[in-house]
Design a protein around this motif. Structure first.
Motif, PDB file in Angstrom:
ATOM      1  N   GLU A  97      -1.627   2.505   6.349  1.00 59.71           N
ATOM      2  CA  GLU A  97      -1.300   3.379   5.222  1.00 59.71           C
ATOM      3  C   GLU A  97      -2.487   4.263   4.849  1.00 59.71           C
ATOM      4  O   GLU A  97      -2.315   5.448   4.577  1.00 59.71           O
ATOM      5  CB  GLU A  97      -0.862   2.556   4.000  1.00 59.71           C
ATOM      6  CG  GLU A  97       0.419   1.746   4.211  1.00 59.71           C
ATOM      7  CD  GLU A  97       1.647   2.596   4.498  1.00 59.71           C
ATOM      8  OE1 GLU A  97       1.679   3.772   4.127  1.00 59.71           O
ATOM      9  OE2 GLU A  97       2.594   2.054   5.114  1.00 59.71           O
ATOM     10  N   PHE A 100       0.797  -1.229   0.000  1.00 60.78           N
ATOM     11  CA  PHE A 100       0.000   0.000   0.000  1.00 60.78           C
ATOM     12  C   PHE A 100       0.832   1.283   0.000  1.00 60.78           C
ATOM     13  O   PHE A 100       0.276   2.373  -0.009  1.00 60.78           O
ATOM     14  CB  PHE A 100      -0.963  -0.027   1.200  1.00 60.78           C
ATOM     15  CG  PHE A 100      -1.739  -1.309   1.252  1.00 60.78           C
ATOM     16  CD1 PHE A 100      -2.649  -1.619   0.258  1.00 60.78           C
ATOM     17  CD2 PHE A 100      -1.522  -2.228   2.268  1.00 60.78           C
ATOM     18  CE1 PHE A 100      -3.330  -2.815   0.284  1.00 60.78           C
ATOM     19  CE2 PHE A 100      -2.211  -3.423   2.307  1.00 60.78           C
ATOM     20  CZ  PHE A 100      -3.120  -3.723   1.304  1.00 60.78           C
ATOM     21  N   THR A 101       2.167   1.130   0.028  1.00 58.51           N
ATOM     22  CA  THR A 101       3.002   2.320  -0.179  1.00 58.51           C
ATOM     23  C   THR A 101       3.118   2.600  -1.682  1.00 58.51           C
ATOM     24  O   THR A 101       3.635   3.630  -2.077  1.00 58.51           O
ATOM     25  CB  THR A 101       4.420   2.130   0.406  1.00 58.51           C
ATOM     26  OG1 THR A 101       4.970   0.939  -0.138  1.00 58.51           O
ATOM     27  CG2 THR A 101       4.391   2.037   1.914  1.00 58.51           C
ATOM     28  N   ARG A 102       2.646   1.657  -2.497  1.00 55.35           N
ATOM     29  CA  ARG A 102       2.745   1.818  -3.955  1.00 55.35           C
ATOM     30  C   ARG A 102       1.370   1.907  -4.633  1.00 55.35           C
ATOM     31  O   ARG A 102       1.224   2.576  -5.641  1.00 55.35           O
ATOM     32  CB  ARG A 102       3.504   0.634  -4.571  1.00 55.35           C
ATOM     33  CG  ARG A 102       4.903   0.439  -4.031  1.00 55.35           C
ATOM     34  CD  ARG A 102       5.878   1.460  -4.558  1.00 55.35           C
ATOM     35  NE  ARG A 102       7.209   1.213  -4.028  1.00 55.35           N
ATOM     36  CZ  ARG A 102       8.123   0.498  -4.645  1.00 55.35           C
ATOM     37  NH1 ARG A 102       7.875  -0.027  -5.818  1.00 55.35           N
ATOM     38  NH2 ARG A 102       9.303   0.321  -4.095  1.00 55.35           N
ATOM     39  N   VAL A 103       0.374   1.161  -4.130  1.00 57.46           N
ATOM     40  CA  VAL A 103      -0.913   1.115  -4.805  1.00 57.46           C
ATOM     41  C   VAL A 103      -1.958   1.814  -3.928  1.00 57.46           C
ATOM     42  O   VAL A 103      -1.982   1.646  -2.707  1.00 57.46           O
ATOM     43  CB  VAL A 103      -1.325  -0.347  -5.152  1.00 57.46           C
ATOM     44  CG1 VAL A 103      -1.498  -1.199  -3.924  1.00 57.46           C
ATOM     45  CG2 VAL A 103      -2.592  -0.387  -5.982  1.00 57.46           C
ATOM     46  N   ASP A 104      -2.789   2.637  -4.565  1.00 53.77           N
ATOM     47  CA  ASP A 104      -3.778   3.410  -3.815  1.00 53.77           C
ATOM     48  C   ASP A 104      -4.948   3.783  -4.717  1.00 53.77           C
ATOM     49  O   ASP A 104      -4.973   3.409  -5.891  1.00 53.77           O
ATOM     50  CB  ASP A 104      -3.120   4.695  -3.267  1.00 53.77           C
ATOM     51  CG  ASP A 104      -2.724   5.665  -4.383  1.00 53.77           C
ATOM     52  OD1 ASP A 104      -2.654   5.225  -5.551  1.00 53.77           O
ATOM     53  OD2 ASP A 104      -2.483   6.836  -4.097  1.00 53.77           O
TER      54      ASP A 104
END
Lengths: 229, 95
Positions: free
Chosen positions: A192, A30-34
């Motif tokens: 996140e 979740f640091t990459r996909v949102d």
């Protein structure tokens, strides 16, 4: 070093490097996909879970668990409903918690998307229980568990006579690992999406899971009662 | 040219400027000059602020440009706000 690379490294400073970084992304993607991409993937996972629940006759009757109950012949719509209800209850509850505890106020879209992706380990557990995999072996096991309920001393002896018991045990171990992964994946989804620090995020997550599990059980029980199942 | 640092690499205390130099007329000024809050930030934090301003303060654009999620950018911005507030408080105590 180029300015862009400096900023990129600063933004990713919490991610481990190398092979650990790849493993870390499995636990916390979740640091990459949102946002909308997360929701798109998440809705696909929730829909696939509904299909698997119907095919494997698995009840996703809680936010962190699943059950096989051959004695309960649930209609397809109900099996699909359980998974969707679990997702929406968890997402809306943590969104509300985030709005109360996190500053600035987090986006609802992230909770919906990330917590839908958090259903992936439960989808994989459901796949393991499809009739073509462990599903066909589960019938005799549940029959023995029901029969030996009155004689717990005979339980282990009887269980060992179930055909394919070792495959069931391996499957159970894999499912336990998947559940553990699910717990971490959902924790990072909440952390996140809310932007909370680790300490407060753990508190919100533990309390939220207990409340969400209770709400989920109540909603599912009410649905069973109202639908006369 | 070396990057200006605002913190002492030995004890972590705030650094001050003692000398300024004009490259054109080669005048040197000695005194006790303040670095200011932005200059006291780490190099990567300063670069983040520059990128953020260039992105018109859009977290979404920052997330797209650096291929991280929106909440990750927001989280770094929150950390930076807390750090600026900390530096401002420390600066007030110094005065």
């Amino acid at each position: 070093m180029m300015s862009d690379e400096v900023v990129r490294q600063y933004l990713r400073k919490d991610e481990p490097r190398g092979i650990w970084g790849t493993l870390w992304l499995c636990v916390n993607p979740f640091t990459r996909v949102d946002g909308w991409p997360a929701l798109g993937w998440g809705v696909f996972i929730v829909a696939a879970t509904a299909v698997v629940a119907i095919r494997a006759q698995v009840n996703f009757d809680g936010v962190m668990d699943l059950h096989v109950n051959p004695a309960f012949h649930a209609p397809a719509w109900f099996l699909a409903f359980e998974g969707v209800a679990d997702w929406l209850i968890v997402a809306l509850l943590f969104w509300a918690a985030g709005a109360i505890f996190a500053r600035p106020r987090p986006r609802g879209l992230d909770f919906l998307g990330m917590l839908a992706i958090g259903r992936l380990p439960f989808l994989l557990s459901g796949i393991l229980l499809l009739p073509s995999l462990l599903g066909k072996l589960m019938g005799p096991l549940t029959t023995i568990l029901t029969q030996t309920a009155q004689h717990p001393d005979q339980l282990l002896q009887q269980i060992m006579t179930v055909p394919g018991i070792w495959w069931i045990m391996v499957g159970m171990a894999v499912m336990m690992a998947l559940m553990l992964w699910g717990a971490f994946l959902n924790f990072f989804a909440v952390k996140e999406a809310s932007g909370l620090e680790t300490g407060p995020a753990i508190g919100v997550y533990v309390a939220g899971v207990i409340v969400a599990e209770s709400i989920s059980k109540i909603v599912i029980a009410m649905t069973i009662y109202r639908a006369g199942l | 040219m070396p990057v200006l640092i605002g913190q002492c690499p030995s004890c972590g205390g705030p650094l001050h400027v003692r000398s300024l130099w004009c490259n054109k007329c080669e005048i040197s000024l000695d005194g006790a000059f303040s670095l200011g809050t932005l200059a006291r930030l780490r190099h990567e934090e300063q670069e983040f602020i520059v990128a953020f301003v260039k992105a018109s303060g859009s977290l979404k654009e920052m997330a797209q440009r650096f291929k991280v999620s929106y909440p990750t950018v927001r989280s770094r911005l929150n950390e930076l706000i807390a750090r600026i507030e900390q530096l401002e408080q420390a600066g007030e105590h110094d005065e």
